[in-house]
Design an enzyme around this catalytic site. Structure first.
Site, mmCIF file in Angstrom:
data_model
loop_
_atom_site.group_PDB
_atom_site.id
_atom_site.type_symbol
_atom_site.label_atom_id
_atom_site.label_comp_id
_atom_site.label_asym_id
_atom_site.label_seq_id
_atom_site.Cartn_x
_atom_site.Cartn_y
_atom_site.Cartn_z
ATOM 1 N N VAL A 1 0.859 -1.187 0.000
ATOM 2 C CA VAL A 1 0.000 0.000 0.000
ATOM 3 C C VAL A 1 0.893 1.234 0.000
ATOM 4 O O VAL A 1 2.057 1.189 0.412
ATOM 5 C CB VAL A 1 -0.952 0.026 1.210
ATOM 6 C CG1 VAL A 1 -1.885 -1.173 1.203
ATOM 7 C CG2 VAL A 1 -0.185 0.082 2.521
ATOM 8 N N LYS A 2 0.337 2.329 -0.460
ATOM 9 C CA LYS A 2 1.114 3.570 -0.600
ATOM 10 C C LYS A 2 0.704 4.499 0.539
ATOM 11 O O LYS A 2 -0.290 5.228 0.442
ATOM 12 C CB LYS A 2 0.827 4.183 -1.972
ATOM 13 C CG LYS A 2 1.893 5.139 -2.482
ATOM 14 C CD LYS A 2 1.638 5.470 -3.947
ATOM 15 C CE LYS A 2 2.611 6.490 -4.480
ATOM 16 N NZ LYS A 2 3.960 5.926 -4.669
#
Length: 309
Positions: free
Chosen positions: A160-161
């Site tokens: 995930v960012k």
């Protein structure tokens, strides 16, 4: 170029457009203290068919997936975010540029738990050229292997960012720049190659292409996926779950970075060891040209990857 030098004046925040200088948040905002935000970096290209956002749907997928993992409730539909982004680009007369959607826990209380903190959502866009420099696309960049290791996905999710995770990237990148390099390569906790601070790493050996996969604690980049697709379409064998040792970097025929910001950037040396001939290699050049032909719409390939204004 600083924001003050750019001709930008509008940001979309929580459902409405606000003046650039008014897009503020409180100093006791939860995300400022604990890194509890998720974001994307997206490019809009000035194509043969007019301005177009590249792989917007895939970026939205990752934004909502990232938010889900952090229990962030984005109270705006995909359609609303899309229309807001397109309107923002039009309002600022941006035919090409960089788009930054972000969602984060806002101002309410400051315990570690974000319970009852609202989710703020904002979208900004501004002109942004080549991330690692115009010359880098042709001449390549000099990099170093960072002393900082990439955290494992068993510690903090790497798929995930998330805003807070980029402290790792900042430390690695700044260490490289202090030592006279353009960028870093980060190893994982096992000592194998993970990625760059904001890029995925590709290696070319004997005409085949290797890039590290999720098991190596990488963020699976959307440009990474684009280049893998383009390479396979051109007949290359691509190993997209490769395990690469540090030593393989020095003996590679070619190395290059990919990323929404970095696009496709050759690596000419690692730790002062010249890679190949010390210039952009033929495979890198072919894939780089294929990428820019694609995003500038000089080809009809993959038109479904573009959201036209």
């Amino acid at each position: 170029m600083s924001f003050e030098e750019m001709d930008v004046d509008t940001i979309w925040k929580n459902g409405e457009f606000v003046d650039w200088e008014d897009a503020t948040t409180h100093v006791l905002t939860h995300a400022l203290h604990y890194g509890t935000g998720v974001f994307e970096g997206v490019r809009c290209y000035d194509t043969e068919n007019g301005p177009a956002i590249f792989r917007w749907d895939e970026h939205l997928d990752r934004l909502f997936d990232s938010a889900k993992l952090y229990d962030l409730d984005i109270d705006h539909s995909r359609e609303e975010l899309t229309e807001a982004t397109m309107d923002l680009l039009r309002r600022q007369d941006l035919e090409s540029g960089y788009i930054r959607p972000i969602a984060y826990y806002g101002y309410h209380s400051l315990g570690v738990s974000p319970k009852d903190c609202p989710t703020d959502v904002a979208i900004a866009a501004w002109p942004w050229g080549t991330y690692l420099g115009e010359e880098a696309l042709n001449e390549g960049v000099d990099v170093m292997v960072s002393s900082w290791r990439k955290h494992a996905s068993s510690q903090i999710p790497t798929n995930v960012k998330t805003t807070g995770l980029y402290v790792n990237s900042m430390l690695a990148g700044e260490e490289a720049r202090r030592n006279g390099y353009v960028e870093a390569i980060v190893l994982n906790k096992e000592g194998n190659v993970a990625e760059g601070p904001g890029e995925n790493v590709f290696l070319v050996e004997d005409g085949e292409i290797y890039t590290t996969g999720r098991a190596q604690s990488i963020l699976e980049g959307i440009t990474r996926d684009t280049v893998i697709t383009l390479a396979r379409e051109r007949g290359y064998t691509v190993h997209d779950e490769a395990v690469l040792s540090r030593g393989q970097l020095y003996t590679a025929d070619e190395l290059f970075f990919t990323g929404s910001a970095a696009e496709v950037t050759p690596i000419r040396s690692v730790d002062d060891t010249e890679i190949g001939a010390g210039t952009r290699g033929p495979v890198t050049e072919e894939l780089q040209q294929a990428f820019f032909d694609l995003v500038e719409r000089q080809t009809d390939e993959h038109d479904d990857w573009f959201t036209y204004l």
